[in-house]
Structures are given as structure tokens and as C-alpha cells.
Design an enzyme around this catalytic site. Structure first.
Site, short mmCIF file in Angstrom:
data_model
loop_
_atom_site.label_atom_id
_atom_site.label_comp_id
_atom_site.label_asym_id
_atom_site.label_seq_id
_atom_site.Cartn_x
_atom_site.Cartn_y
_atom_site.Cartn_z
N TYR A 1 -81.41 -18.17 99.09
CA TYR A 1 -82.43 -17.16 99.29
C TYR A 1 -82.62 -16.25 98.07
CZ TYR A 1 -82.43 -18.54 104.18
OH TYR A 1 -82.55 -19.26 105.34
N ARG B 1 -68.74 -8.36 78.15
CA ARG B 1 -69.44 -8.63 79.40
C ARG B 1 -68.90 -7.76 80.53
NH1 ARG B 1 -72.31 -13.13 80.07
NH2 ARG B 1 -71.35 -13.83 82.03
N ARG C 1 -72.28 -14.62 76.88
CA ARG C 1 -71.00 -15.28 76.59
C ARG C 1 -70.94 -15.50 75.08
NH1 ARG C 1 -72.95 -17.71 81.28
NH2 ARG C 1 -71.61 -17.38 83.11
N HIS D 1 -65.33 -11.73 74.67
CA HIS D 1 -65.81 -11.95 76.04
C HIS D 1 -65.74 -10.67 76.86
CE1 HIS D 1 -66.42 -13.94 79.92
NE2 HIS D 1 -66.78 -15.01 79.24
N LYS E 1 -73.28 -22.05 80.65
CA LYS E 1 -72.10 -22.51 81.40
C LYS E 1 -72.50 -23.23 82.68
CE LYS E 1 -67.82 -20.82 83.49
NZ LYS E 1 -66.97 -19.63 83.74
N HIS F 1 -74.70 -15.05 86.01
CA HIS F 1 -73.78 -15.52 87.04
C HIS F 1 -74.57 -16.21 88.14
CE1 HIS F 1 -70.41 -12.42 85.99
NE2 HIS F 1 -70.42 -13.47 85.19
#
Length: 399
Positions: free
Chosen positions: A369, A335, A242, A332, A269, A359
Site C-alpha cells: 500500500y 545516514r 550509501r 555510512h 542495494k 529503505h
């Protein structure tokens, strides 16, 4: 004998205060000065107590009897009317203190203590200022869905649909915070879902064509502005962080010998620590940048003050200067470029790509998991991506 209005009106002051009784403890105290005050004498758990209902004729005979009967009903339920009156008064005072503006500030202070990003806090504090003209001084328990909707409609009328949506969400968060602490009983924003104009989702511009991307990379290499800006754009394309994470990066976070960048959670973030593998080309760029800014804390210090990072507008302004406006690509957008090429290559697990982008899995069950970093795969993917960028750069050098 029950009192009448005539008897009360005709009562004259005497040398001493005296009482006119109506029944069940209710009486008028006639003072030497001529005032006529409603009182009720009662017993609670063996103790004699007194209630005041106000002056006659402001409080009428009928009204005084109603107040007496309310007190008698409380006594039947083993409640002390005097204590219940105090409790009601305290509750009203408490409600006056618990305004939307006051609880909003308390909620923001909580988020700040939890370590929310300064940029996030700045946006939230600005959103809270939008409630001030209408609702900030209103007690929470007096605010209904229609009140919030009127405020949101005013914001919506300016065409700022995304701001309106965020404001509704923020007000809802404040109310849920108040509910958790017992200062509100419901969230008036809940019924408003679907009542507002939905903002058009606009993805950040990104270049997804190999030839166009190669041309952009060559344009960055030939950038005639600040060398640090050129290096920032090169590293942005290589690591796909970012922009804010890169812009505020500090040399202490980089281990060039171990080829890793460790981003602390307070600058992420999602408030989770993040590791970024450094490809050989990335390491070469960092060592060259170190010659320019290695003596300071920041990789990309402000040109005006080396104690602060470069401005958040610097990278997009540089792209625009090279002829790449926001309709073609943004800082941005690198990305999205990396994500698209990595996923479409079919070489890498989708979770590895998502971890590279820092993310967080949206599905709570799956997130429980999927906890690995896919580090080995990401190291190989970083090398692959750097080589891909070099290949695109070479293929368009003469165009």
C-alpha cells in the site's frame, strides 16, 4: 531341480557355453573359458529379456536368488527390471554430478544474471569458497544437518560469528534453489537455526550531537587532501546516500537544472531506481565539483585511473585522518545521523525519511500500500537538512 553351491563349483567348461538352471529364469552361464555368470531370463509384455547379476562366486547363490526375487516383484508391479536398473544407474550418476559446489556456482551465476551488485557477488563467492574443504564435492542428497553443522563449527571457532551466520544462510539458499529444480528434497540448514552463536549486533558509529556534528562539518570543509574527497564527504552529509552509491555516481545521473539525482537500480542495494532531491547547497557543491571532474564519467574518479571510481576505503581513511576514527563515525554513519535528526525533528513523515534513505518497507502487506515517493515532502526536507547543517557549521566555526 534347484542349484547347489557344489553343483556350480563342480561345473566344468565345455566346447560350447551351457546353462545351469535354478528356477524362475535364474541360471548360471558356464562359458568355454570357465567363467560362471549369473543370468535371469524373463518376459515383459510379451518380449523375452535378460538380466545379468554378475560372476560366481563373487555373487553367491543366495545373493543371486535375492536379486531374482527383487526382479520378480518388479514384474508383479508391471515394471521392467532392466529399465528400472538403468533408471537407478542414471539417478546415481545424476546424484554424483549434483554436488553442493556445482549447484552453488549455478546459484551464484543466477544471482549475477539478476543484476546483484558486484560487491554482493564478491562476498557471496568468497563465502562459497568456505565449503570447499569439506562439502563442495559431496552430492546434495548425501549432505545432512550434522555435516553442515561440523563445517559451521570450524568457521565459528575462529570467532567469526557473523561470517558463520551468513555461510549458513548462503548454504540454505543454495539448497532451496536445488529443491525448486528437483535436485534436493530438503534444506539441512533449517534445523540449525538457534544452534550457532549469535553475533553481537554493532551499529555503525554516527555523530548525533549538534555541536560535534558542526565541528566535523568544519573539519571536512578544511580538509587538506584531495578536493574530490572533501566534496564527497560534504555531499555524503547533505544527501545521506550509501557510500557505495555516491562513490560510483556518474555525471550522467545528475540533472542540475531539475535538481535531481537519479540513481539507476543496478547500483541500489534493493535493485530499485531511486531519486534524490538536490538542495541549493548541494547544487552549489556539485557545480564546484564539476570544475574538477566534469570532463569524466565519475564524480569521484580514482586518483590512479579516471575510468574507475575512488576506492571504497577513501572516505573512511579521510575521516580518520581528520581525527574521526570508526569509533566516532564512519562514511555510512552519515545516514544514521540524518535519520536521527530528521525523525526527532517531528517535521517529517517517517515514510518520507525512509524513502530518502531508499529503505524498503519490511512488512509485505504495508509495502503493497505504501508506494509513494513522498517527493514534495522530501524536496522540502532536503532543503531543511542542508540549512540545519549550515546552522551547525556556523555555530561551531570559532570553537
Amino acid at each position: 531341480m534347484r542349484l547347489t553351491d557344489t553343483a556350480i563349483k563342480n561345473a566344468k567348461p565345455r566346447e560350447k557355453d551351457y546353462k545351469l538352471f535354478d528356477g524362475y529364469g535364474l541360471h548360471v552361464l558356464v562359458t568355454r573359458s570357465g567363467s560362471k555368470l549369473w543370468r535371469m531370463k524373463y518376459r515383459y509384455r510379451g518380449r523375452e529379456k535378460l538380466l545379468s547379476f554378475g560372476p560366481y562366486p563373487l555373487v553367491t547363490l543366495k545373493h543371486a536368488r535375492e536379486k531374482r526375487d527383487e526382479a520378480r516383484l518388479m514384474l508383479l508391479e508391471d515394471l521392467d527390471p532392466s529399465e528400472e536398473r538403468k533408471r537407478a544407474r542414471i539417478e546415481k550418476d545424476r546424484e554424483r554430478e549434483v554436488t553442493l559446489g556445482a549447484v552453488s556456482q549455478e546459484y551464484l551465476n543466477k544471482l549475477e544474471k539478476e543484476g546483484r551488485a558486484p560487491a554482493t557477488m564478491k562476498k557471496l563467492r568468497w563465502l562459497v569458497t568456505l565449503i570447499e574443504p569439506q562439502l563442495a564435492d559431496r552430492p546434495l542428497r548425501q549432505i545432512e544437518a550434522q555435516d553442515v553443522l561440523r563445517l559451521l563449527r570450524k568457521v565459528e571457532a575462529n570467532g567469526t560469528y557473523e561470517t558463520t551466520r551468513r555461510l549458513r544462510s548462503t548454504i540454505g539458499s543454495v539448497f532451496r534453489f536445488a529443491i525448486a529444480s528437483g535436485r534436493a528434497s530438503s534444506d539441512p540448514t533449517e534445523p540449525l537455526k538457534g544452534a550457532l552463536i549469535r553475533p553481537t549486533v554493532k551499529s555503525r558509529s554516527a555523530i548525533l550531537d549538534r555541536v560535534e556534528l558542526g565541528k566535523l562539518l568544519n573539519a571536512i570543509d578544511g580538509f587538506s587532501g584531495q578536493p574530490t574527497t572533501m566534496h564527497a564527504l560534504q555531499l555524503l552529509s547533505l544527501m545521506a546516500p550509501r557510500p557505495g552509491e555516491l562513490r560510483q555516481a556518474q555525471w550522467s545521473e545528475f540533472d542540475l537544472d531539475d535538481a535531481v539525482w537519479r540513481v539507476p537500480p543496478e547500483r541500489m542495494k534493493m535493485r530499485r531506481p531511486h531519486r534524490v532531491p538536490l538542495a541549493p547547497q548541494t547544487l552549489a557543491g556539485l557545480r564546484e565539483l564539476q570544475c574538477h571532474t566534469g570532463d569524466g564519467a565519475f564524480l569521484f574518479p580514482s586518483a590512479r585511473n579516471w575510468q574507475k571510481p575512488m576506492s571504497e576505503n577513501t572516505l573512511n581513511a579521510a575521516l580518520k585522518r581528520m581525527g574521526y576514527g570508526s569509533d566516532r563515525i564512519t562514511a555510512h554513519g552519515f545516514r544514521a545521523t540524518f535519520s536521527t535528526f530528521a525523525n526527532e525533528s517531528g517535521l517529517w513523515h517517517v515514510d518520507a525519511v525512509e524513502r530518502a534513505l531508499a529503505h524498503v518497507e519490511g512488512n509485505e502487506v504495508r509495502r503493497a500500500y505504501v508506494r509513494g515517493e513522498h517527493w514534495s515532502e522530501r524536496v522540502e526536507m532536503a532543503k531543511w537538512w542542508a540549512d540545519e547543517l549550515d546552522a551547525m557549521r556556523r555555530s561551531t566555526q570559532n570553537e
